[in-house]
Scaffold this motif. Structure first.
Motif, PDB file in Angstrom:
ATOM      1  N   TYR A  95     -11.234 -47.857 -30.621  1.00 24.08           N
ATOM      2  CA  TYR A  95     -11.968 -46.856 -31.397  1.00 24.08           C
ATOM      3  C   TYR A  95     -13.261 -46.463 -30.676  1.00 24.08           C
ATOM      4  N   LEU A  96     -14.016 -47.465 -30.219  1.00 26.50           N
ATOM      5  CA  LEU A  96     -15.288 -47.174 -29.541  1.00 26.50           C
ATOM      6  C   LEU A  96     -15.071 -46.399 -28.243  1.00 26.50           C
ATOM      7  N   ARG A  97     -14.040 -46.753 -27.501  1.00 22.61           N
ATOM      8  CA  ARG A  97     -13.724 -46.007 -26.270  1.00 22.61           C
ATOM      9  C   ARG A  97     -13.354 -44.563 -26.578  1.00 22.61           C
ATOM     10  N   TYR A  98     -12.595 -44.373 -27.651  1.00 25.96           N
ATOM     11  CA  TYR A  98     -12.196 -43.022 -28.048  1.00 25.96           C
ATOM     12  C   TYR A  98     -13.415 -42.196 -28.462  1.00 25.96           C
ATOM     13  N   ILE A  99     -14.275 -42.782 -29.270  1.00 24.13           N
ATOM     14  CA  ILE A  99     -15.489 -42.076 -29.728  1.00 24.13           C
ATOM     15  C   ILE A  99     -16.373 -41.730 -28.533  1.00 24.13           C
ATOM     16  N   ASN A 100     -16.543 -42.675 -27.616  1.00 21.02           N
ATOM     17  CA  ASN A 100     -17.366 -42.409 -26.427  1.00 21.02           C
ATOM     18  C   ASN A 100     -16.759 -41.325 -25.550  1.00 21.02           C
ATOM     19  N   SER A 101     -15.439 -41.300 -25.410  1.00 17.02           N
ATOM     20  CA  SER A 101     -14.795 -40.262 -24.611  1.00 17.02           C
ATOM     21  C   SER A 101     -14.929 -38.886 -25.282  1.00 17.02           C
ATOM     22  N   GLN A 102     -14.910 -38.861 -26.602  1.00 16.31           N
ATOM     23  CA  GLN A 102     -15.087 -37.592 -27.325  1.00 16.31           C
ATOM     24  C   GLN A 102     -16.506 -37.077 -27.170  1.00 16.31           C
ATOM     25  N   GLU A 103     -17.487 -37.986 -27.206  1.00 14.19           N
ATOM     26  CA  GLU A 103     -18.883 -37.586 -27.035  1.00 14.19           C
ATOM     27  C   GLU A 103     -19.144 -37.127 -25.612  1.00 14.19           C
ATOM     28  N   ALA A 104     -18.522 -37.801 -24.636  1.00 10.44           N
ATOM     29  CA  ALA A 104     -18.695 -37.416 -23.241  1.00 10.44           C
ATOM     30  C   ALA A 104     -18.070 -36.044 -22.968  1.00 10.44           C
ATOM     31  N   ALA A 105     -16.958 -35.754 -23.646  1.00  6.77           N
ATOM     32  CA  ALA A 105     -16.281 -34.464 -23.455  1.00  6.77           C
ATOM     33  C   ALA A 105     -17.056 -33.328 -24.113  1.00  6.77           C
ATOM     34  N   ALA A 106     -17.871 -33.642 -25.107  1.00  8.65           N
ATOM     35  CA  ALA A 106     -18.606 -32.595 -25.846  1.00  8.65           C
ATOM     36  C   ALA A 106     -19.849 -32.130 -25.145  1.00  8.65           C
TER      37      ALA A 106
END
Length: 106
Positions: A95-106
């Motif tokens: 979950y944390l990796r997914y959230i961080n990847s979404q924030e990095a993509a934004a």
């Protein structure tokens, strides 16, 4: 030795009492939680609830301690919650990796 005679021994009676107790059936019923967590590891992380994952991890840690402290120690319950704490921790990392990847993509 006949079946009736072996079932009347104290060892067999102890096992029968164990298999008919909540000390056995409680953990058996509880295994649905870690089995579901393990099954969910193949799903996309966008479906993971961070709060629920944290709650289930803490829940299992608390009940691992309970299973160890209760007398006699309930190793089946301990194993169930150790498995769940591990599976939920893995889900939390996903979950944390997914959230961080979404924030990095934004």
């Amino acid at each position: 030795m006949s079946m009736r005679r072996s079932m009347s021994s104290s060892s067999a009676a102890e096992w029968r009492n164990y298999f008919m107790s909540t000390h056995f059936w409680g953990p058996v019923a509880n295994w649905g939680i870690p089995i579901a967590a393990i099954a969910d590891t193949s799903k996309h992380p966008k479906f993971i609830s961070g709060r629920m994952t944290l709650a289930l991890t803490l829940y299992s840690c608390i009940f691992m301690r309970f299973a160890y402290k209760v007398q006699p120690r309930n190793w089946l319950l301990f194993a169930c919650h150790a498995t769940n704490a591990t599976a939920q921790s893995f889900q939390g990392i996903r979950y944390l990796r997914y959230i961080n990847s979404q924030e990095a993509a934004a």
